[in-house]
Write a protein that holds these residues in place. Structure first.
Motif, mmCIF file in Angstrom:
data_model
loop_
_atom_site.group_PDB
_atom_site.id
_atom_site.type_symbol
_atom_site.label_atom_id
_atom_site.label_comp_id
_atom_site.label_asym_id
_atom_site.label_seq_id
_atom_site.Cartn_x
_atom_site.Cartn_y
_atom_site.Cartn_z
ATOM 1 N N MET A 1 -33.668 45.299 100.414
ATOM 2 C CA MET A 1 -34.658 46.276 99.965
ATOM 3 C C MET A 1 -34.350 46.657 98.518
ATOM 4 S SD MET A 1 -35.372 50.028 101.612
ATOM 5 C CE MET A 1 -36.944 50.091 102.391
ATOM 6 N N THR A 2 -35.364 46.634 97.675
ATOM 7 C CA THR A 2 -35.161 47.015 96.281
ATOM 8 C C THR A 2 -35.117 48.539 96.161
ATOM 9 O OG1 THR A 2 -37.524 47.022 95.849
ATOM 10 C CG2 THR A 2 -36.352 44.958 95.437
ATOM 11 N N SER A 3 -34.461 48.977 95.126
ATOM 12 C CA SER A 3 -34.333 50.420 94.920
ATOM 13 C C SER A 3 -35.522 50.975 94.170
ATOM 14 C CB SER A 3 -33.070 50.731 94.121
ATOM 15 O OG SER A 3 -31.937 50.598 94.926
ATOM 16 N N ASP A 4 -35.943 52.147 94.611
ATOM 17 C CA ASP A 4 -36.935 52.913 93.872
ATOM 18 C C ASP A 4 -36.182 53.777 92.873
ATOM 19 O OD1 ASP A 4 -39.479 52.322 95.435
ATOM 20 O OD2 ASP A 4 -38.187 53.040 97.049
ATOM 21 N N GLU A 5 -36.887 54.267 91.879
ATOM 22 C CA GLU A 5 -36.276 55.182 90.911
ATOM 23 C C GLU A 5 -36.856 56.573 91.119
ATOM 24 O OE1 GLU A 5 -36.247 56.005 86.156
ATOM 25 O OE2 GLU A 5 -36.208 53.924 86.814
ATOM 26 N N VAL A 100 -27.864 59.858 103.220
ATOM 27 C CA VAL A 100 -27.039 59.614 102.042
ATOM 28 C C VAL A 100 -25.827 58.773 102.423
ATOM 29 C CG1 VAL A 100 -25.704 60.720 100.211
ATOM 30 C CG2 VAL A 100 -27.747 61.848 101.105
ATOM 31 N N THR A 101 -25.594 57.701 101.658
ATOM 32 C CA THR A 101 -24.363 56.925 101.793
ATOM 33 C C THR A 101 -23.710 56.871 100.411
ATOM 34 O OG1 THR A 101 -25.303 54.756 101.242
ATOM 35 C CG2 THR A 101 -25.465 55.470 103.562
ATOM 36 N N ALA A 102 -22.597 56.185 100.316
ATOM 37 C CA ALA A 102 -21.905 56.069 99.028
ATOM 38 C C ALA A 102 -22.746 55.302 98.011
ATOM 39 C CB ALA A 102 -20.558 55.376 99.213
ATOM 40 N N ASP A 103 -23.617 54.407 98.493
ATOM 41 C CA ASP A 103 -24.373 53.538 97.596
ATOM 42 C C ASP A 103 -25.843 53.888 97.438
ATOM 43 O OD1 ASP A 103 -22.097 51.937 97.174
ATOM 44 O OD2 ASP A 103 -22.527 50.803 99.009
ATOM 45 N N PHE A 128 -33.144 54.838 97.113
ATOM 46 C CA PHE A 128 -32.697 55.078 95.739
ATOM 47 C C PHE A 128 -31.237 54.687 95.581
ATOM 48 C CE2 PHE A 128 -35.618 58.448 97.173
ATOM 49 C CZ PHE A 128 -36.723 58.150 96.384
ATOM 50 N N ASP A 129 -30.921 54.105 94.436
ATOM 51 C CA ASP A 129 -29.533 53.848 94.092
ATOM 52 C C ASP A 129 -28.814 55.188 93.965
ATOM 53 O OD1 ASP A 129 -27.380 51.975 92.761
ATOM 54 O OD2 ASP A 129 -27.618 53.721 91.426
ATOM 55 N N ARG A 130 -27.665 55.324 94.580
ATOM 56 C CA ARG A 130 -26.959 56.612 94.621
ATOM 57 C C ARG A 130 -26.599 57.108 93.217
ATOM 58 N NH1 ARG A 130 -23.741 60.029 98.057
ATOM 59 N NH2 ARG A 130 -23.539 61.850 96.742
ATOM 60 N N TYR A 131 -26.200 56.208 92.334
ATOM 61 C CA TYR A 131 -25.818 56.646 90.988
ATOM 62 C C TYR A 131 -27.035 57.151 90.219
ATOM 63 C CZ TYR A 131 -21.488 54.356 92.211
ATOM 64 O OH TYR A 131 -20.328 54.002 92.858
#
Length: 153
Positions: A1-5, A100-103, A128-131
């Motif tokens: 799955m691609t990340s949304d922003e 929520v996970t680490a990534d 979403f990417d966590r960072y």
């Protein structure tokens, strides 16, 4: 799955200047995304029913915790990500499960608690990417902090 922003816009409301928080996913306000979904699904009422969250109107706790799904338990297992266009989140909220996970951070299982027969299965999930998500929350905190400073001036 691609990340949304994700980005959290913090704007002033016209009726007193209180800050309003509006999530944007891939540059599109969440209000527009949900309006389009509800209208296409033939839901009534639909369109212009949602608004951003107004922290001063409800004690959500720190917005960082809120958007990590750790807001007050009085709301149950889901988190309001939008409120009513009138400014009161409880009037017409859009609720989501925030995992929520680490990534990554995932918003899914959307619901409109006042219309339990509505099916939001096809809305989202948004991943979403966590960072990037944490950066967006930091930017929101800075905007809210500067907003508080502006009201003291």
């Amino acid at each position: 799955m691609t990340s949304d922003e994700i980005r959290f816009d913090c704007q002033r409301r016209g009726d007193g200047g209180v800050p309003v928080i509006l999530p944007r996913i891939d540059g599109v306000p969440l209000t527009e995304l949900i309006d389009s979904f509800e209208i296409a699904a033939g839901m009534q009422p639909a369109g212009d029913t949602y608004g951003g969250l107004i922290p001063q109107f409800f004690r959500f706790g720190p917005m960082r915790d809120h958007f990590l799904g750790r807001s007050t338990n009085a709301m149950g297992p889901k988190t309001p990500v939008l409120g009513c266009e009138c400014g009161e989140w409880g009037c017409w909220p859009l609720m989501a499960r925030i995992s929520v996970t680490a990534d990554c951070v995932v918003w899914d299982s959307f619901e409109q608690p006042h219309r339990t027969t509505r099916d939001y299965t096809a809305f989202g999930p948004f991943q979403f990417d966590r960072y990037q998500y944490d950066d967006a929350l930091r930017a929101l905190s800075v905007a809210l902090d500067s907003d508080v400073d502006d009201t003291r001036a």
